[in-house]
Design an enzyme around this catalytic site. Sequence first.
Site, PDB file in Angstrom:
ATOM      1  N   PHE A 141       0.958  -1.098   0.031  1.00  0.00           N
ATOM      2  CA  PHE A 141       0.099   0.016   0.069  1.00  0.00           C
ATOM      3  C   PHE A 141       0.875   1.234   0.111  1.00  0.00           C
ATOM      4  O   PHE A 141       1.567   1.675   0.906  1.00  0.00           O
ATOM      5  CB  PHE A 141      -1.048  -0.064   1.107  1.00  0.00           C
ATOM      6  CG  PHE A 141      -1.882   1.300   1.228  1.00  0.00           C
ATOM      7  CD1 PHE A 141      -2.907   1.184   0.501  1.00  0.00           C
ATOM      8  CD2 PHE A 141      -1.489   2.361   1.810  1.00  0.00           C
ATOM      9  CE1 PHE A 141      -3.765   2.236   0.077  1.00  0.00           C
ATOM     10  CE2 PHE A 141      -2.386   3.654   1.619  1.00  0.00           C
ATOM     11  CZ  PHE A 141      -3.372   3.681   0.813  1.00  0.00           C
ATOM     12  N   ASP A 226       9.488   2.895   1.488  1.00  0.00           N
ATOM     13  CA  ASP A 226       8.273   3.646   2.093  1.00  0.00           C
ATOM     14  C   ASP A 226       7.957   3.707   3.350  1.00  0.00           C
ATOM     15  O   ASP A 226       7.733   2.439   4.213  1.00  0.00           O
ATOM     16  CB  ASP A 226       7.317   3.085   1.348  1.00  0.00           C
ATOM     17  CG  ASP A 226       5.949   3.913   1.362  1.00  0.00           C
ATOM     18  OD1 ASP A 226       5.982   4.773   2.548  1.00  0.00           O
ATOM     19  OD2 ASP A 226       4.687   3.583   0.938  1.00  0.00           O
ATOM     20  N   LYS A 255       3.094  11.652   6.708  1.00  0.00           N
ATOM     21  CA  LYS A 255       2.297  11.294   7.808  1.00  0.00           C
ATOM     22  C   LYS A 255       2.812  11.977   9.016  1.00  0.00           C
ATOM     23  O   LYS A 255       2.661  12.998   9.182  1.00  0.00           O
ATOM     24  CB  LYS A 255       2.117   9.744   8.238  1.00  0.00           C
ATOM     25  CG  LYS A 255       1.243   9.056   7.129  1.00  0.00           C
ATOM     26  CD  LYS A 255       0.719   7.775   7.595  1.00  0.00           C
ATOM     27  CE  LYS A 255       0.091   7.124   6.220  1.00  0.00           C
ATOM     28  NZ  LYS A 255      -1.378   7.884   6.092  1.00  0.00           N
TER      29      LYS A 255
END
Length: 401
Positions: A141, A226, A255
């Site tokens: 994801f 990531d 984030k």
Amino acid sequence: MSTTAQAISSADAHSAHNYHPLPVVIAHAEGAWMTDVEGRRYLDMLAGYSALNFGHGNRRLLDAARAQLERVTLTSRAFHHDRFADFCTELSALCGKEMVLPMNTGAEAVETAVKTARKWGYEVKGVPDGHAKIVVAADNFHGRTTTIVSFSTDHDARDHFGPYTPGFEIVPYGDLTALAAAVTSNTVAVLLEPIQGEAGVLVPPAGYLRGVRELTRERNVLFMADEIQSGLGRTGKTFACEHEEVVPDVYILGKALGGGVVPVSAVVADRDVLGVFRPGEHGSTFGGNPLACAVALEVIAMLRSGEYQQRATELGDHLHRELNLLVGGGAVTAVRGRGLWAGVDIDPALGTGREISEKLMERGVLVKDTHGSTIRIAPPLVISKEDLDWGLDQLRSVLGG
């Protein structure tokens, strides 16, 4: 009709249904706790998918944002501003790299990393133009943009959004043999999550990340990590790659970099990688804006203390000890994760992950389901041990323990 029901009904009527949130409407939040429009309190055990590592309304971050709001919030990259150089310098140093390319969201950062790898491949490695390949992992994801869903194996994210962007090779996560077989002379990068979050907090086999690092170095391929969810303290290290003493060529961050205040993301790498960009080839109006830089600088300063990494380690060890006690008792079939991050597989006989999440919500705990009967637990790193234990008690009660 209750205030909650009215708010949900209005949202359902006027917003696209691209999310299926739990039926709670948050009006206030502080630390690890949120309060809904009816005045009921909930323990946040999701932390905005790690965007809120430092908790809701963190005073240091709010003070940094307020101070910057009074000065200047946006210049665009058409001009320099006085927070940009410090942000790039400090983030580069935190990552042990030389250059930063700031964006806003995690998906933007991944898109930026894809463009970086392709341009590096053509201009540095010498791959024929238009032939670059990037190897990715199944069940990944990395976001939901058109390019990113082109290499997703999640049908909900991918189906009916084609035609898809070519140039990606998908291999099983954790399988070094398959990865090695997929890398060719036209491969420019391997893009991986050090821990797969959306897939259920999947930790790869021991030695996998080291193997990826060795393979990519031998084959002259970029290793792009990531760390949007796994990075910045969540796993007990600044970066999840550190658990195997691995340093990738490219960090992809987001984030928690914005402290739960503003969206901030970045691609961080050495000059021989990010130096391929020239003016006009990539950009963002809001990327690296003064407000974002001010908040992110405070995040970096907080991480430099090591306090949050230590909390994630100590409380994470406690979390996993308690969760693993539930395995084999007929309610929990498996627990995975690292630090204050766990994927908990519930016996399907007890309900779906959504149903378990709704039952926890009724008891004042907010988590999120993923993939059938799995729930994710990722509280803010500022959570107290007492609050964490209370949340675990509610989980035991829901599971009948």
